[in-house]
Design a protein around this motif. Sequence first.
Motif, mmCIF file in Angstrom:
data_model
loop_
_atom_site.group_PDB
_atom_site.id
_atom_site.type_symbol
_atom_site.label_atom_id
_atom_site.label_comp_id
_atom_site.label_asym_id
_atom_site.label_seq_id
_atom_site.Cartn_x
_atom_site.Cartn_y
_atom_site.Cartn_z
ATOM 1 N N ILE A 120 -13.041 49.672 -2.739
ATOM 2 C CA ILE A 120 -13.531 48.839 -1.639
ATOM 3 C C ILE A 120 -14.909 49.336 -1.185
ATOM 4 O O ILE A 120 -15.922 48.654 -1.399
ATOM 5 N N GLN A 121 -14.966 50.560 -0.650
ATOM 6 C CA GLN A 121 -16.282 51.087 -0.229
ATOM 7 C C GLN A 121 -17.233 51.157 -1.434
ATOM 8 O O GLN A 121 -18.383 50.753 -1.354
ATOM 9 N N GLY A 122 -16.706 51.642 -2.535
ATOM 10 C CA GLY A 122 -17.547 51.800 -3.732
ATOM 11 C C GLY A 122 -18.077 50.476 -4.249
ATOM 12 O O GLY A 122 -19.225 50.372 -4.685
ATOM 13 N N THR A 123 -17.258 49.442 -4.160
ATOM 14 C CA THR A 123 -17.719 48.127 -4.635
ATOM 15 C C THR A 123 -18.788 47.557 -3.703
ATOM 16 O O THR A 123 -19.747 46.915 -4.153
ATOM 17 N N ARG A 124 -18.664 47.842 -2.411
ATOM 18 C CA ARG A 124 -19.757 47.436 -1.489
ATOM 19 C C ARG A 124 -21.052 48.129 -1.921
ATOM 20 O O ARG A 124 -22.128 47.510 -1.950
ATOM 21 N N THR A 125 -20.946 49.394 -2.279
ATOM 22 C CA THR A 125 -22.134 50.143 -2.718
ATOM 23 C C THR A 125 -22.708 49.552 -3.999
ATOM 24 O O THR A 125 -23.932 49.414 -4.144
ATOM 25 N N VAL A 126 -21.823 49.187 -4.911
ATOM 26 C CA VAL A 126 -22.288 48.586 -6.176
ATOM 27 C C VAL A 126 -23.059 47.296 -5.896
ATOM 28 O O VAL A 126 -24.144 47.073 -6.439
ATOM 29 N N ILE A 127 -22.535 46.479 -5.020
ATOM 30 C CA ILE A 127 -23.196 45.210 -4.685
ATOM 31 C C ILE A 127 -24.559 45.474 -4.038
ATOM 32 O O ILE A 127 -25.585 44.879 -4.430
ATOM 33 N N GLN A 128 -24.590 46.406 -3.105
ATOM 34 C CA GLN A 128 -25.874 46.742 -2.447
ATOM 35 C C GLN A 128 -26.887 47.261 -3.470
ATOM 36 O O GLN A 128 -28.045 46.839 -3.504
ATOM 37 N N ALA A 129 -26.430 48.149 -4.330
ATOM 38 C CA ALA A 129 -27.337 48.734 -5.334
ATOM 39 C C ALA A 129 -27.839 47.657 -6.293
ATOM 40 O O ALA A 129 -29.023 47.618 -6.642
ATOM 41 N N CYS A 130 -26.948 46.748 -6.692
ATOM 42 C CA CYS A 130 -27.373 45.662 -7.590
ATOM 43 C C CYS A 130 -28.466 44.816 -6.932
ATOM 44 O O CYS A 130 -29.489 44.496 -7.548
ATOM 45 N N LYS A 142 -12.482 39.940 -3.694
ATOM 46 C CA LYS A 142 -13.030 39.119 -2.602
ATOM 47 C C LYS A 142 -14.484 39.502 -2.329
ATOM 48 O O LYS A 142 -15.358 38.624 -2.214
ATOM 49 N N LEU A 143 -14.753 40.811 -2.275
ATOM 50 C CA LEU A 143 -16.130 41.276 -1.982
ATOM 51 C C LEU A 143 -17.116 40.753 -3.027
ATOM 52 O O LEU A 143 -18.190 40.245 -2.699
ATOM 53 N N VAL A 144 -16.722 40.863 -4.297
ATOM 54 C CA VAL A 144 -17.657 40.480 -5.378
ATOM 55 C C VAL A 144 -17.867 38.969 -5.406
ATOM 56 O O VAL A 144 -18.993 38.485 -5.521
ATOM 57 N N LEU A 145 -16.794 38.197 -5.271
ATOM 58 C CA LEU A 145 -16.956 36.734 -5.337
ATOM 59 C C LEU A 145 -17.712 36.212 -4.113
ATOM 60 O O LEU A 145 -18.528 35.293 -4.219
ATOM 61 N N GLU A 146 -17.474 36.850 -2.953
ATOM 62 C CA GLU A 146 -18.195 36.417 -1.733
ATOM 63 C C GLU A 146 -19.682 36.775 -1.799
ATOM 64 O O GLU A 146 -20.510 36.180 -1.125
ATOM 65 N N ALA A 147 -20.026 37.739 -2.628
ATOM 66 C CA ALA A 147 -21.435 38.187 -2.723
ATOM 67 C C ALA A 147 -22.269 37.237 -3.578
ATOM 68 O O ALA A 147 -23.499 37.346 -3.612
ATOM 69 N N CYS A 148 -21.614 36.293 -4.264
ATOM 70 C CA CYS A 148 -22.358 35.372 -5.139
ATOM 71 C C CYS A 148 -23.306 34.518 -4.286
ATOM 72 O O CYS A 148 -22.871 33.868 -3.334
ATOM 73 N N ASP A 149 -24.615 34.589 -4.609
ATOM 74 C CA ASP A 149 -25.590 33.884 -3.759
ATOM 75 C C ASP A 149 -26.691 33.293 -4.641
ATOM 76 O O ASP A 149 -27.601 34.003 -5.080
ATOM 77 N N LYS A 150 -26.596 31.998 -4.927
ATOM 78 C CA LYS A 150 -27.550 31.364 -5.846
ATOM 79 C C LYS A 150 -28.966 31.400 -5.277
ATOM 80 O O LYS A 150 -29.938 31.578 -6.010
ATOM 81 N N GLU A 151 -29.092 31.265 -3.953
ATOM 82 C CA GLU A 151 -30.435 31.284 -3.351
ATOM 83 C C GLU A 151 -31.112 32.642 -3.587
ATOM 84 O O GLU A 151 -32.302 32.722 -3.845
ATOM 85 N N THR A 165 -22.210 36.150 -9.353
ATOM 86 C CA THR A 165 -21.052 37.025 -9.649
ATOM 87 C C THR A 165 -19.890 36.209 -10.197
ATOM 88 O O THR A 165 -19.794 34.989 -9.964
ATOM 89 N N VAL A 166 -19.022 36.890 -10.934
ATOM 90 C CA VAL A 166 -17.802 36.285 -11.480
ATOM 91 C C VAL A 166 -16.772 37.403 -11.639
ATOM 92 O O VAL A 166 -17.154 38.583 -11.790
ATOM 93 N N ALA A 167 -15.486 37.058 -11.526
ATOM 94 C CA ALA A 167 -14.428 38.080 -11.670
ATOM 95 C C ALA A 167 -13.533 37.703 -12.848
ATOM 96 O O ALA A 167 -13.063 36.564 -12.951
ATOM 97 N N ILE A 168 -13.297 38.668 -13.727
ATOM 98 C CA ILE A 168 -12.411 38.474 -14.867
ATOM 99 C C ILE A 168 -11.088 39.142 -14.546
ATOM 100 O O ILE A 168 -11.055 40.309 -14.124
ATOM 101 N N ARG A 169 -9.994 38.395 -14.694
ATOM 102 C CA ARG A 169 -8.660 38.901 -14.384
ATOM 103 C C ARG A 169 -7.850 39.062 -15.672
ATOM 104 O O ARG A 169 -7.108 38.164 -16.050
#
Length: 345
Positions: free
Chosen positions: A94-104, A153-162, A167-171
Amino acid sequence: MATRLRPSNKRCAVIGGSGFLGRHLVEKLLDRSYSVSVFDIRQSYELPGVTFHQGDLCDKQALLPALKDVSLVFHCASPAPASDDRGLFHKVNIQGTRTVIQACMEAGVQKLVLTSSASVVFEGTDIKNGREDLPYAKKPIDYYTETKIEQEKLVLEACDKEKGFLTVAIRPHGIFGPRDPQLVPILVDMARRGKMKFIIGDGTNLVDFTFVENVVHGHILAAERLRSDSPICGKPYHITNDEPIRFWDFMSEVLVGLGYAAPRYHLPYALVYGLAMLLWLLALILRPLVAFKPTFTPMRVALAGTHHYYSCERAKQDMGYKPVVSLKEGITRTVESYPHLRQGA
Ligand SMILES: NC(=O)c1ccc[n+]([C@@H]2O[C@H](COP(=O)([O-])OP(=O)(O)OC[C@H]3O[C@@H](n4cnc5c(N)ncnc54)[C@H](O)[C@@H]3O)[C@@H](O)[C@H]2O)c1
Ligand SMILES: CC(C)=CCC[C@@H](C)[C@H]1CC[C@H]2C3=C(CC[C@]12C)[C@@]1(C)CC[C@H](O)[C@@H](C(=O)O)[C@@H]1CC3
């Protein structure tokens, strides 16, 4: 001589690239002429052409160098489900994925492909041909699944075309194959300890097991189709072998293939699940005094005794996905890859 830079859309990073899925993904990306950097808390191999960055994905300063000049990131890092370490799962997934999104976003990455899990909708009751619009599990059975839900949820909500960040999630579900660290090795360990004599329930429950090369194929398909005009932006996709199999037939095929006896005697599912819950509670209470990890956790028993298979129709429709290795071939190749796990080895 300066290394010839590949076009930016062929420069990627694999977070968790030292792992089972990660390494198979790195190998296939190299085959497809990507330049690959791996970020992982450990380095488990060396490969010509791969740049390794060792660090904790929770540390953005450690992560950023691995994302330099990279347009595509695969995030397939997670603590091992068997660790059952709630704090670690929350920190990394959770925290780490927020960091990944920010870093990306800071590094100008354009695409993030997350390895999620089909179990994000599993609550221990039957799921037959489940589609991606099933609700997230309200009462996840274990801490791992609890954090995989939040991670997706964090990754899919971070998808921002503008902002040009897609982002996409593979299950996947039940990934198996050469170098798998948790399915076959744990199964064999249980067999060697005489714990695989019993079938939990009536043995007819159908489940998905997915050969690792099909999971890799699904990830790369998603990455290459992830564009602002694509329907896949911000969505989850089941990737399986599309061949549901009886859980206990799969276990038996692997065990017999490795020279062990197949489970024979049936135990009532409710009895085993109740015992697993009691053992889990006991382990929790005694944790300050003694650390023991029950082999038959509630999640493992639930997976062994219920139907849980998922529809790949959306991936077929939106990405043209279809498995590249059959279940039968996958089992054969997996069994052949574990000579050291054979009976008597
Ligand atoms: N194995 C399965 O059946 C399965 C099924 C569905 C989804 N998944 C998901 O696939 C992904 C890969 O799973 P796997 O089976 O290859 O597991 P794995 O344990 O082999 O690989 C995970 C990798 O993540 C790395 N990692 C863990 N914490 C880290 C941190 N803080 N910083 C950097 N790296 C870290 C580990 O070192 C490891 O190399 C995971 O996200 C998992 O949730 C696995
Ligand atoms: C009870 C029994 C006979 C255990 C031996 C095999 C199990 C160790 C193995 C069978 C199904 C596996 C499984 C996972 C871990 C190992 C098993 C329990 C996952 C929970 C690993 C994490 C993934 O995200 C889950 C997924 O949704 O794919 C896996 C589900 C199957």
